[in-house]
Design a protein around this motif. Structure first.
Motif, PDB file in Angstrom:
ATOM      1  N   ARG A 165       0.835  -1.203   0.000  1.00  0.00           N
ATOM      2  CA  ARG A 165       0.000   0.000   0.000  1.00  0.00           C
ATOM      3  C   ARG A 165       0.873   1.257   0.000  1.00  0.00           C
ATOM      4  NH1 ARG A 165      -5.508  -0.974   2.090  1.00  0.00           N
ATOM      5  NH2 ARG A 165      -5.518   1.119   2.978  1.00  0.00           N
ATOM      6  N   GLN A 166       1.958   1.223   0.753  1.00  0.00           N
ATOM      7  CA  GLN A 166       2.873   2.364   0.776  1.00  0.00           C
ATOM      8  C   GLN A 166       3.460   2.603  -0.608  1.00  0.00           C
ATOM      9  OE1 GLN A 166       5.580   1.024   3.969  1.00  0.00           O
ATOM     10  NE2 GLN A 166       5.034   2.876   5.092  1.00  0.00           N
ATOM     11  N   VAL A 167       3.862   1.529  -1.256  1.00  0.00           N
ATOM     12  CA  VAL A 167       4.437   1.646  -2.593  1.00  0.00           C
ATOM     13  C   VAL A 167       3.399   2.150  -3.583  1.00  0.00           C
ATOM     14  CG1 VAL A 167       5.367   0.324  -4.542  1.00  0.00           C
ATOM     15  CG2 VAL A 167       6.229  -0.089  -2.226  1.00  0.00           C
ATOM     16  N   LEU A 168       2.156   1.677  -3.454  1.00  0.00           N
ATOM     17  CA  LEU A 168       1.083   2.116  -4.345  1.00  0.00           C
ATOM     18  C   LEU A 168       0.852   3.615  -4.220  1.00  0.00           C
ATOM     19  CD1 LEU A 168      -1.153   1.617  -6.350  1.00  0.00           C
ATOM     20  CD2 LEU A 168      -2.619   0.814  -4.477  1.00  0.00           C
ATOM     21  N   VAL A 169       0.892   4.122  -3.006  1.00  0.00           N
ATOM     22  CA  VAL A 169       0.730   5.564  -2.794  1.00  0.00           C
ATOM     23  C   VAL A 169       1.837   6.326  -3.524  1.00  0.00           C
ATOM     24  CG1 VAL A 169       0.872   7.424  -1.089  1.00  0.00           C
ATOM     25  CG2 VAL A 169      -0.484   5.374  -0.588  1.00  0.00           C
ATOM     26  N   GLN A 170       3.054   5.816  -3.452  1.00  0.00           N
ATOM     27  CA  GLN A 170       4.183   6.464  -4.109  1.00  0.00           C
ATOM     28  C   GLN A 170       4.056   6.391  -5.630  1.00  0.00           C
ATOM     29  OE1 GLN A 170       6.628   8.212  -2.518  1.00  0.00           O
ATOM     30  NE2 GLN A 170       5.420   7.822  -0.677  1.00  0.00           N
ATOM     31  N   GLU A 179      13.137   6.408  -7.072  1.00  0.00           N
ATOM     32  CA  GLU A 179      12.699   7.450  -6.137  1.00  0.00           C
ATOM     33  C   GLU A 179      11.960   6.844  -4.951  1.00  0.00           C
ATOM     34  OE1 GLU A 179      12.037  11.150  -9.280  1.00  0.00           O
ATOM     35  OE2 GLU A 179      10.404   9.733  -8.888  1.00  0.00           O
ATOM     36  N   ILE A 180      11.111   5.838  -5.236  1.00  0.00           N
ATOM     37  CA  ILE A 180      10.372   5.171  -4.157  1.00  0.00           C
ATOM     38  C   ILE A 180      11.341   4.449  -3.225  1.00  0.00           C
ATOM     39  CG2 ILE A 180       8.655   3.399  -3.602  1.00  0.00           C
ATOM     40  CD1 ILE A 180       7.343   4.013  -6.316  1.00  0.00           C
ATOM     41  N   ALA A 181      12.335   3.809  -3.818  1.00  0.00           N
ATOM     42  CA  ALA A 181      13.329   3.083  -3.018  1.00  0.00           C
ATOM     43  C   ALA A 181      14.035   4.036  -2.053  1.00  0.00           C
ATOM     44  CB  ALA A 181      14.353   2.416  -3.934  1.00  0.00           C
ATOM     45  N   GLU A 182      14.362   5.212  -2.539  1.00  0.00           N
ATOM     46  CA  GLU A 182      15.041   6.193  -1.689  1.00  0.00           C
ATOM     47  C   GLU A 182      14.117   6.689  -0.591  1.00  0.00           C
ATOM     48  OE1 GLU A 182      17.352  10.514  -2.102  1.00  0.00           O
ATOM     49  OE2 GLU A 182      16.817   9.349  -3.892  1.00  0.00           O
ATOM     50  N   ARG A 183      12.857   6.930  -0.939  1.00  0.00           N
ATOM     51  CA  ARG A 183      11.899   7.433   0.044  1.00  0.00           C
ATOM     52  C   ARG A 183      11.604   6.400   1.131  1.00  0.00           C
ATOM     53  NH1 ARG A 183       7.579  11.228  -1.536  1.00  0.00           N
ATOM     54  NH2 ARG A 183       8.489  12.771  -2.933  1.00  0.00           N
ATOM     55  N   LEU A 184      11.520   5.133   0.754  1.00  0.00           N
ATOM     56  CA  LEU A 184      11.165   4.089   1.710  1.00  0.00           C
ATOM     57  C   LEU A 184      12.382   3.354   2.266  1.00  0.00           C
ATOM     58  CD1 LEU A 184       8.022   2.512  -0.030  1.00  0.00           C
ATOM     59  CD2 LEU A 184       8.140   4.376   1.635  1.00  0.00           C
ATOM     60  N   GLU A 185      13.564   3.770   1.794  1.00  0.00           N
ATOM     61  CA  GLU A 185      14.828   3.192   2.270  1.00  0.00           C
ATOM     62  C   GLU A 185      14.886   1.684   2.048  1.00  0.00           C
ATOM     63  OE1 GLU A 185      15.208   4.533   6.312  1.00  0.00           O
ATOM     64  OE2 GLU A 185      15.899   6.513   5.686  1.00  0.00           O
ATOM     65  N   VAL A 186      14.553   1.284   0.819  1.00  0.00           N
ATOM     66  CA  VAL A 186      14.667  -0.110   0.410  1.00  0.00           C
ATOM     67  C   VAL A 186      15.353  -0.127  -0.952  1.00  0.00           C
ATOM     68  CG1 VAL A 186      12.632  -0.873   1.689  1.00  0.00           C
ATOM     69  CG2 VAL A 186      12.382  -0.076  -0.676  1.00  0.00           C
TER      70      VAL A 186
END
Length: 225
Positions: A165-170, A179-186
């Motif tokens: 769900r977090q990734v879907l929001v991004q 960019e998502i990887a950097e934001r979620l630190e994965v």
């Protein structure tokens, strides 16, 4: 691999210009031309293109109806539709996204933008031109049914994990995997895995469909500014 492109536009002059542009690239080729939506659907079945550049307003079967037919055909699951339109944001475009289009681009875009759009769509990414912001698309998605929320799609979100769900929001925010990887630190690979799982659980063809689902389910609220 060579990206196979189908052109669908009722103006022969535009199709000719697009053909010259596409065929000038070493990694893509035009495999067919259609003057209306019905012909586009027929050629999509015959030629199995990677990407269809689809004019939204054509006589007879228009681009919107053709997009629905292509997206609903299991044998054309790998075909990506990019809508070409004079008006970059309107209700027809949003309907096309809902019908399964991977994105859209204005006819006034620069040649490099068009070529990039083909490559982006062929790679399974969501394509939204710079002039078409996520917020504006969200505004249109929110029109019509009360607050724009689709109860059925809201229920399907229950199948997603918290991280999905977090990734879907991004994704709905227009962010790339990096960019998502950097934001979620994965890692980007982890993000890609979550995106693919979310697509499978929600029945989305590509990232563009994930964006639509995120808004229609109410997971992400429209930005009205």
């Amino acid at each position: 691999m060579t990206i196979r492109v189908l052109l669908a536009d009722d103006q022969a002059l535009l199709r000719s210009a697009f053909r010259v542009l596409v065929d000038s690239e070493s990694d893509m080729e035009v495999v067919g031309e259609a003057a209306d939506g019905a012909e586009a659907v027929r050629l999509a079945k015959e030629q199995a293109p990677d990407v269809v550049l689809m004019d939204i307003r054509m006589p007879g079967t228009d681009g919107l109806a053709a997009t629905r037919l292509i997206s609903a055909d299991p044998s054309l699951a790998e075909v990506r539709v990019v809508i070409l339109t004079t008006f970059e944001v309107d209700d027809y475009v949003v309907q096309a996204l809902r019908a399964g289009a991977s994105g859209f681009l204005g006819k006034g875009s620069e040649p490099e933008e068009l070529l990039n759009a083909i490559r982006v769509a062929a790679g399974g990414e969501a394509l939204l031109s710079p002039a078409a912001t996520k917020g504006l698309i969200a505004r249109f998605l929110a029109q019509g049914d009360d607050d724009g929320r689709d109860p059925a799609r809201s229920e399907r979100l229950g199948a997603l994990t918290g991280r999905e769900r977090q990734v879907l929001v991004q994704v709905a925010g227009g962010h790339s995997n990096d960019e998502i990887a950097e934001r979620l630190e994965v890692s980007p690979l982890t993000v890609k895995t979550h995106v693919n799982r979310a697509m499978a659980k929600l029945g989305a063809r590509d990232r563009a469909q994930l964006v639509v689902i995120a808004y229609e389910s109410g997971l992400v609220r429209p930005r009205m500014d």
